[in-house]
Structures are given as structure tokens and as C-alpha cells.
Scaffold this motif. Structure first.
Motif, PDB file in Angstrom:
ATOM      1  N   LEU A 257       0.734  -1.399  -0.023  1.00 42.87           N
ATOM      2  CA  LEU A 257       0.022   0.161  -0.076  1.00 42.87           C
ATOM      3  C   LEU A 257       0.865   1.278   0.168  1.00 42.87           C
ATOM      4  O   LEU A 257       0.384   2.363  -0.501  1.00 42.87           O
ATOM      5  CB  LEU A 257      -0.839  -0.081   1.332  1.00 42.87           C
ATOM      6  N   ARG A 258       1.933   1.228   0.433  1.00 44.88           N
ATOM      7  CA  ARG A 258       2.770   2.315   0.766  1.00 44.88           C
ATOM      8  C   ARG A 258       3.325   3.007  -0.670  1.00 44.88           C
ATOM      9  O   ARG A 258       3.537   2.340  -1.592  1.00 44.88           O
ATOM     10  CB  ARG A 258       4.238   1.840   1.394  1.00 44.88           C
ATOM     11  N   PRO A 259       3.041   4.383  -0.728  1.00 46.14           N
ATOM     12  CA  PRO A 259       3.502   4.939  -2.195  1.00 46.14           C
ATOM     13  C   PRO A 259       4.893   4.552  -2.560  1.00 46.14           C
ATOM     14  O   PRO A 259       6.009   4.434  -1.556  1.00 46.14           O
ATOM     15  CB  PRO A 259       3.581   6.366  -1.825  1.00 46.14           C
ATOM     16  N   ALA A 260       5.188   4.668  -3.957  1.00 45.52           N
ATOM     17  CA  ALA A 260       6.411   4.295  -4.404  1.00 45.52           C
ATOM     18  C   ALA A 260       7.563   5.599  -3.871  1.00 45.52           C
ATOM     19  O   ALA A 260       8.672   5.225  -3.655  1.00 45.52           O
ATOM     20  CB  ALA A 260       6.564   3.916  -5.969  1.00 45.52           C
ATOM     21  N   THR A 261       7.057   6.521  -3.730  1.00 47.24           N
ATOM     22  CA  THR A 261       7.985   7.750  -3.245  1.00 47.24           C
ATOM     23  C   THR A 261       7.109   8.270  -1.989  1.00 47.24           C
ATOM     24  O   THR A 261       5.861   8.517  -2.248  1.00 47.24           O
ATOM     25  CB  THR A 261       8.286   8.575  -4.462  1.00 47.24           C
ATOM     26  N   GLY A 262       7.741   8.722  -1.229  1.00 51.12           N
ATOM     27  CA  GLY A 262       7.313   9.006   0.040  1.00 51.12           C
ATOM     28  C   GLY A 262       8.341   9.800   0.962  1.00 51.12           C
ATOM     29  O   GLY A 262       9.426   9.444   0.973  1.00 51.12           O
ATOM     30  N   GLY A 263       7.658  10.839   1.747  1.00 46.22           N
ATOM     31  CA  GLY A 263       8.694  11.285   2.635  1.00 46.22           C
ATOM     32  C   GLY A 263       9.165  10.690   3.665  1.00 46.22           C
ATOM     33  O   GLY A 263       8.458   9.517   4.171  1.00 46.22           O
ATOM     34  N   ALA A 264      10.328  11.051   4.592  1.00 47.51           N
ATOM     35  CA  ALA A 264      10.774  10.311   5.567  1.00 47.51           C
ATOM     36  C   ALA A 264       9.937  10.068   6.883  1.00 47.51           C
ATOM     37  O   ALA A 264       9.631   9.081   7.499  1.00 47.51           O
ATOM     38  CB  ALA A 264      12.243  10.854   5.897  1.00 47.51           C
ATOM     39  N   VAL A 265       8.955  11.237   6.926  1.00 47.51           N
ATOM     40  CA  VAL A 265       8.038  11.345   8.237  1.00 47.51           C
ATOM     41  C   VAL A 265       7.134  10.445   7.934  1.00 47.51           C
ATOM     42  O   VAL A 265       6.468   9.614   8.680  1.00 47.51           O
ATOM     43  CB  VAL A 265       7.376  12.702   8.169  1.00 47.51           C
ATOM     44  N   GLY A 266       6.576  10.265   6.617  1.00 41.34           N
ATOM     45  CA  GLY A 266       5.276   9.399   6.345  1.00 41.34           C
ATOM     46  C   GLY A 266       5.806   7.878   6.503  1.00 41.34           C
ATOM     47  O   GLY A 266       5.149   7.320   6.889  1.00 41.34           O
ATOM     48  N   ARG A 267       7.024   7.823   6.217  1.00 40.73           N
ATOM     49  CA  ARG A 267       7.484   6.349   6.204  1.00 40.73           C
ATOM     50  C   ARG A 267       7.678   5.734   7.726  1.00 40.73           C
ATOM     51  O   ARG A 267       7.373   4.928   8.179  1.00 40.73           O
ATOM     52  CB  ARG A 267       9.080   6.154   5.391  1.00 40.73           C
ATOM     53  N   ALA A 268       8.230   6.703   8.337  1.00 37.31           N
ATOM     54  CA  ALA A 268       8.389   6.781   9.903  1.00 37.31           C
ATOM     55  C   ALA A 268       7.066   6.587  10.683  1.00 37.31           C
ATOM     56  O   ALA A 268       6.993   5.358  11.543  1.00 37.31           O
ATOM     57  CB  ALA A 268       9.397   7.658  10.507  1.00 37.31           C
TER      58      ALA A 268
END
Length: 499
Positions: A100-111
Motif C-alpha cells: 500500500l505504501r507509495p513508491a515515493t514518500g517522505g521520511a516522516v510518512g515512512r516513519a
């Protein structure tokens, strides 16, 4: 090929977390939303199938589940299954979030996503670990307390049991319940509590017969080696009251094996075998198994249950020695619905100062009822590890492991049936005299059990569960009836007990 090309993935963090949560609550949906439709659909179908199977088993096969809960091999498989399912569930959550996670995303979103996934996995791992520990604690309890049919030594345990239907030709199961005063500070063991639980195997209705601890000249069956030594019962004439103490029922568990070691045959608990024979002969029942509890374990069990609730109808001493005129340092005061911890529950059951044996026996039966009432499903689930650990310290028994599944089913009937007290008139039966009227005692117990048993639709079969001595009935007053423990243990502020 559809799984190889995922559709447009969600970009917002709230939507990502929402779909991840949905995938955790209903495994497979997150993978489907992430584009991995085939594997997601398979996991979803398996999940729904497992849920449906669990609901079906819970509604229609509860007895089978409970029966399996006392089989060590099945408990080991259950613990492995719980661990494996938890690992697979967490793997599905991680895979769902990654799809579900976007192919690109910010560090905050990933964390934030990683933290959220970690919290979901912990929410699964923690209860799974508790579940595995509880199942293994149950397995240890079964293996430590109950022996296999071919193992252990018992001179009085039935040699054969029908594990498929042990109650088919057995209308009543008779258990000897012993409360021992064994403790590091005490030499030997005296059984201050001797109760027979006679259970109707069809209805679960249970009659409790409390034996006064001061009984003398306790009889033995004619085919017992002890009958040859004590043909007139265990006792001696011409003794003072203090001299009789070592010949009373409370001393038999310790004294007879010490005087005649191995007389009944190989045994892991000679005292219990002696009492099974003697108490059974005294009341006219063949006692099948014994369950023995020690004082320290009793208090631990009550604490593990979170305490018990009882009605206290008179002040109960916590300590004190009547014969030496040493008063107790504490009392349990009268009052309805008193919640007692292990220490207070132990004294409630055994407090002796200023009380006679009849009062103590009533309190002991009410303490047993309090434990049965406290052992509700919610308590067992949330505190089972502590309960199992206390049980290992509390119990000794000759009940074989092979009988446990049937006993669990019978226990459900007991839980929904009535528990009553067989009232013994101490005066008419001469229970407080040197020579009790054991013939009258047998008649009283027989009449009380017939009263508590529903009329049979067919002629009863002769079974080894009970004995019918060939003797002329002793003429006594109307046999004492059974009394429901709900009434016996109710609050009576005026001090009057129901008859």
C-alpha cells in the motif's frame, strides 16, 4: 499478471494507515487494495474460513475444546498453532503495508507507517505470547498433578476406565476431598478437612458430605488388610480425651501409614488410600479418587482467582488457641458479600478458636462454593497462568490424565447443577461420641443421595460406584435432607441457619 502491476497506490498518510489497519483487522484486504489481488483473496478466504470454523466450534463443540484442554499432546500442538498464526498474521500486516505504501514518500510518512505497523504487530504478539504461556502452563499443570493411567502407584484407584464414556454404567462419581495442614513449620500431616463429593454423572448435581475430624473407631472394608488389624475400627478403649487425638479421623492419614507402611500395597500417597477405604466404608460409598489440597496452595489459589466472595455469619478467628486460652490477634467480622483474599479465605475455612467443627464444616463448604463461583470464564482467561501455578502447589490426586476430558464435561454439568450439603445430625448419629453409629450414618447418606437423584426411568444397574451393605436398616428419625449451598451459605444476620 494482475499481481505484478499494482494499481494506483494511496498517497495520503491517513488513507495508508486506514487501509493498513483494515488489512490487520481483516487479513487479505490490505493486499487486495495494494494490487496483490490473488494472494490477498486467498488469505481473505482462509481468514473467513478460520473465523467461521472458530464460531462453529465455539457454539457447537465447546465440550470437545474443553476436553482437549486437558490433553498434554493437544496443548503442545495448540501452543505451536497460536505462535504460528501470530507470526503469519504479522507477516500479512507487513506485506499489506508495503504493497500500500507509495513508491515515493517522505521520511516522516515512512516513519509514521513503520511505527503504526510496529504497534499493530505488538498488539498481536503480546496476547499471542500470553496465550502460549497459558497453554503451556495448563500442560505443565496436567502433567505435574495428574498421572497417566499406567503410571504412578495407587492401592485404591480403579484399574480400568472407559475413556469414551466412563459414566455409562456409573450413576455417581465419588471423590474424597482432603485438606491437609502440611507446612514447613508442621511435623507430619493431619487432614482437618475431609469431605466426600458425590456427583450425579447425568445431572451434575453434587452432594457434599463433611466428616467430623474427631470421629473415632473409623471402620474398614472387610476385604481390607486393615480390617484384620482393626476389626472394630481404628481406636482404643479407655483413653483420655487427649489420648484419643491420635486415634481420630484427623490423625489417620499420618498415623496408619507410619504404623503399617505398605499394608495396602504400593502407593504414592498411603494416607489418602487409607482414608478412601475407611471414609468410604463409614458412609457406605466406594470412593473412586481423591483430591488433596494443602494450606499454602489454597491461599495462593484464592489470590490467583482475585479472591472469593462469601457471607460471614459470625466472627471468625484468625489464629488463637482455645485449649491454651490464647485469643486470636485478628478477626473476620460478620457481614454479607465479604471479599476475602487468600490469607483471610484460609482462616475463614479453618478458623477454630471459639467455633465447633459443625461451624467450620459449613464455612469450608462455603469456601469451596466461593472458589467455584470465582472461577468464571473471564477470570480463568485473564489470570490462568497464576491459577495454574497455584494449582501445581495446591493439589495431589490419583485422578488419571485419561479421565480428564470426561471430567471436564462433567464439571460443566456440576457448574450448572446444584451443590447441596448432606446434613448429618451429630446427636442422632452419635458423631461426637466414642462409638459413632456408622450403620445409621450409612442409612442417612443413602437416603439423602436418593432424595437428590431424579427418579430413574429404568431399573438401576449394579455398579462399582456405590456399595450397598447387606444389613438391616437402622431405625432413626427421618433421614436428614440435603441442603442447597445457596441457602446454607446465605447471609443470616440473626445467626439462624436454615434447616
Amino acid at each position: 499478471m494482475a499481481d505484478a502491476v499494482p494499481p494506483r497506490r494511496p498517497r495520503s498518510v491517513p488513507r495508508l494507515l486506514g487501509l493498513t489497519l483494515l488489512g490487520a483487522l481483516l487479513p487479505g484486504t490490505g493486499l487486495i487494495a495494494g494490487g496483490r489481488r490473488r494472494i490477498g483473496a486467498l488469505i481473505l478466504i482462509l481468514t473467513l474460513g478460520l473465523v467461521g470454523l472458530g464460531v462453529y466450534v465455539g457454539l457447537t463443540r465447546r465440550e470437545d475444546v474443553l476436553a482437549a484442554s486437558v490433553v498434554p499432546s493437544r496443548l503442545l500442538m495448540a501452543s505451536a498453532a497460536i505462535g504460528a498464526l501470530a507470526m503469519l498474521w504479522m507477516a500479512v500486516i507487513v506485506a499489506s503495508h508495503r504493497s500500500l505504501r507509495p513508491a515515493t514518500g517522505g521520511a516522516v510518512g515512512r516513519a509514521v507507517g513503520a511505527l503504526f505497523v510496529g504497534m499493530l504487530c505488538f498488539a498481536i504478539a503480546a496476547p499471542a505470547a500470553i496465550g502460549v504461556q497459558s497453554v503451556l502452563a495448563q500442560r505443565d499443570l496436567v502433567q505435574d498433578v495428574f498421572v497417566a493411567q499406567g503410571e504412578g502407584k495407587s492401592a485404591t484407584r480403579p484399574t480400568e476406565i472407559d475413556t469414551k464414556d466412563p459414566w455409562e454404567d456409573k450413576p455417581r462419581l465419588n471423590l474424597l476431598l482432603l485438606g491437609g495442614d502440611d507446612a514447613p513449620s508442621r511435623p507430619g500431616v493431619r487432614t482437618d478437612t475431609v469431605i466426600v463429593a458425590s456427583i450425579d454423572t447425568k445431572t451434575g448435581n453434587t452432594a457434599l458430605i463433611s466428616m467430623p475430624r474427631q470421629l473415632t473407631f473409623m471402620p474398614f472394608p472387610k476385604d481390607s488388610p486393615l480390617h484384620e488389624i482393626y476389626p472394630n475400627g481404628y481406636g482404643q478403649e479407655g483413653l483420655s480425651l487427649e489420648g484419643r487425638l491420635e486415634w481420630m479421623l484427623t490423625a489417620m492419614y499420618q498415623n496408619i501409614p507410619a504404623a503399617h507402611p505398605g499394608i495396602l500395597g504400593p502407593s504414592d500417597n498411603e494416607g489418602a488410600d487409607v482414608l478412601k477405604q475407611s471414609v468410604g466404608e463409614a458412609i457406605g460409598l466406594k470412593l473412586d479418587y481423591y483430591v488433596q489440597a494443602n494450606l499454602k496452595g489454597f491461599a495462593e489459589l484464592v489470590d490467583a482467582l482475585g479472591g472469593i466472595t462469601v457471607n460471614v455469619n459470625e466472627r471468625v478467628a484468625m489464629g488463637g488457641v482455645s485449649s491454651s486460652h490464647i485469643p486470636p490477634s485478628e478477626w473476620i467480622e460478620p457481614g454479607p458479600n465479604q471479599h476475602l483474599d487468600g490469607r483471610h479465605a484460609l482462616w475463614f475455612a479453618r478458623g477454630r478458636y471459639g467455633a465447633d467443627d459443625d461451624q467450620r464444616q459449613i464455612r469450608q463448604r462455603c469456601a469451596i462454593k466461593g472458589i467455584v463461583d470465582a472461577a468464571d470464564p473471564q477470570t480463568l482467561v485473564t489470570k490462568y497462568k497464576a491459577i495454574a501455578r497455584a494449582g501445581q502447589q495446591l493439589l495431589r490426586t490419583d485422578i488419571p490424565q485419561e479421565l480428564l476430558p470426561a471430567l471436564v464435561e462433567l464439571g460443566l454439568r456440576v457448574k450448572s447443577g446444584t451443590v447441596s450439603n448432606v446434613h448429618l445430625d451429630a446427636s442422632k448419629l452419635r458423631l461426637k461420641y466414642l462409638h459413632p453409629d456408622y450403620d445409621a450414618l450409612r442409612d442417612t447418606v443413602e437416603a439423602a443421595l436418593e432424595q437428590s437423584t431424579p427418579p430413574a426411568t429404568t431399573a438401576p444397574k449394579t455398579t462399582p460406584g456405590t456399595t450397598k451393605p447387606t444389613r438391616k436398616p437402622t431405625t432413626i428419625a427421618t433421614p436428614a435432607p440435603t441442603q442447597d449451598l445457596v441457602d446454607a451459605c446465605a447471609y443470616h444476620p440473626d445467626g439462624d441457619q436454615p434447616n
